[in-house]
Motif scaffolding. Sequence first.
Motif, PDB file in Angstrom:
ATOM      1  N   UNK A  43      -5.805  -4.953   8.667  1.00 43.36           N
ATOM      2  CA  UNK A  43      -5.225  -3.701   8.199  1.00 43.36           C
ATOM      3  C   UNK A  43      -4.131  -3.262   9.168  1.00 43.36           C
ATOM      4  N   UNK A  44      -2.956  -2.939   8.631  1.00 40.52           N
ATOM      5  CA  UNK A  44      -1.822  -2.566   9.482  1.00 40.52           C
ATOM      6  C   UNK A  44      -1.531  -1.073   9.485  1.00 40.52           C
ATOM      7  N   UNK A  45      -2.059  -0.338   8.492  1.00 42.02           N
ATOM      8  CA  UNK A  45      -1.855   1.106   8.421  1.00 42.02           C
ATOM      9  C   UNK A  45      -3.164   1.773   8.030  1.00 42.02           C
ATOM     10  N   UNK A  46      -3.377   2.939   8.577  1.00 42.18           N
ATOM     11  CA  UNK A  46      -4.548   3.744   8.200  1.00 42.18           C
ATOM     12  C   UNK A  46      -4.396   4.288   6.782  1.00 42.18           C
ATOM     13  N   UNK A  47      -3.159   4.332   6.303  1.00 40.49           N
ATOM     14  CA  UNK A  47      -2.844   4.885   4.992  1.00 40.49           C
ATOM     15  C   UNK A  47      -3.422   4.024   3.879  1.00 40.49           C
ATOM     16  N   UNK A  48      -4.043   4.668   2.905  1.00 39.57           N
ATOM     17  CA  UNK A  48      -4.524   3.994   1.704  1.00 39.57           C
ATOM     18  C   UNK A  48      -3.764   4.588   0.526  1.00 39.57           C
ATOM     19  N   UNK A  49      -3.156   3.732  -0.260  1.00 42.62           N
ATOM     20  CA  UNK A  49      -2.450   4.183  -1.456  1.00 42.62           C
ATOM     21  C   UNK A  49      -3.495   4.466  -2.526  1.00 42.62           C
ATOM     22  N   UNK A  50      -3.509   5.679  -3.050  1.00 50.94           N
ATOM     23  CA  UNK A  50      -4.513   6.088  -4.039  1.00 50.94           C
ATOM     24  C   UNK A  50      -3.802   6.450  -5.334  1.00 50.94           C
ATOM     25  N   UNK A  51      -3.944   5.606  -6.368  1.00 52.73           N
ATOM     26  CA  UNK A  51      -3.354   5.878  -7.670  1.00 52.73           C
ATOM     27  C   UNK A  51      -4.160   6.945  -8.386  1.00 52.73           C
ATOM     28  N   UNK A  52      -3.517   7.693  -9.266  1.00 52.98           N
ATOM     29  CA  UNK A  52      -4.202   8.682 -10.087  1.00 52.98           C
ATOM     30  C   UNK A  52      -5.148   8.031 -11.083  1.00 52.98           C
ATOM     31  N   UNK A  53      -4.833   6.823 -11.508  1.00 51.02           N
ATOM     32  CA  UNK A  53      -5.680   6.015 -12.383  1.00 51.02           C
ATOM     33  C   UNK A  53      -5.403   4.549 -12.056  1.00 51.02           C
ATOM     34  N   UNK A  54      -6.299   3.662 -12.446  1.00 49.24           N
ATOM     35  CA  UNK A  54      -6.093   2.256 -12.143  1.00 49.24           C
ATOM     36  C   UNK A  54      -4.894   1.739 -12.936  1.00 49.24           C
ATOM     37  N   UNK A  55      -3.877   1.231 -12.248  1.00 45.70           N
ATOM     38  CA  UNK A  55      -2.697   0.744 -12.961  1.00 45.70           C
ATOM     39  C   UNK A  55      -2.948  -0.627 -13.588  1.00 45.70           C
ATOM     40  N   UNK A  56      -2.328  -0.835 -14.756  1.00 45.52           N
ATOM     41  CA  UNK A  56      -2.378  -2.136 -15.416  1.00 45.52           C
ATOM     42  C   UNK A  56      -1.336  -3.067 -14.812  1.00 45.52           C
ATOM     43  N   UNK A  57      -0.301  -2.486 -14.193  1.00 42.75           N
ATOM     44  CA  UNK A  57       0.783  -3.255 -13.615  1.00 42.75           C
ATOM     45  C   UNK A  57       1.365  -2.478 -12.444  1.00 42.75           C
ATOM     46  N   UNK A  58       1.748  -3.195 -11.389  1.00 39.67           N
ATOM     47  CA  UNK A  58       2.330  -2.583 -10.191  1.00 39.67           C
ATOM     48  C   UNK A  58       3.547  -3.408  -9.797  1.00 39.67           C
ATOM     49  N   UNK A  59       4.621  -2.734  -9.345  1.00 41.73           N
ATOM     50  CA  UNK A  59       5.824  -3.447  -8.921  1.00 41.73           C
ATOM     51  C   UNK A  59       6.465  -2.748  -7.731  1.00 41.73           C
TER      52      UNK A  59
END
Length: 132
Positions: A43-59
């Motif tokens: 792990x390189x950052x303490x930050x966790x990206x938290x989506x509002x809902x589970x994405x079907x696709x990410x870019x």
Amino acid sequence: MSVFQIPGLIRPHAIIILPSSSGMELLLCYEDEGVYIDTYGHITKETVLQWGEMPASVAYLQSNQVMGWGEKAIELRSAKTASLEGVFMHKKAQKLKFLCERNDKVFFASVQSGGCSQIYFMTLGQNSLFNW
């Protein structure tokens, strides 16, 4: 860096190589979260990206942003800080898949039953506002 454990099996739906890291840092997206790791799995950052809902696709976008397509909304987040920079709500629930980015436009398709789909594009403004 502190170490945290994720219970159960992780099935990533997107692994994004962050260009600013010379290929050494990744954003591993699974479920409705994303964690920043290096190529060794640390792990390189303490930050966790938290989506509002589970994405079907990410870019990853050229603007150093990450865009996630969920059934109810499209979210735009900073790739560096994971903070929410924009959101576009759908009128009806639908599955959307990323196709490509060209200049200031992002192209994506709706996935519909029966093999039919529609192609959409969105223009990204300078201040990260969406134009549909």
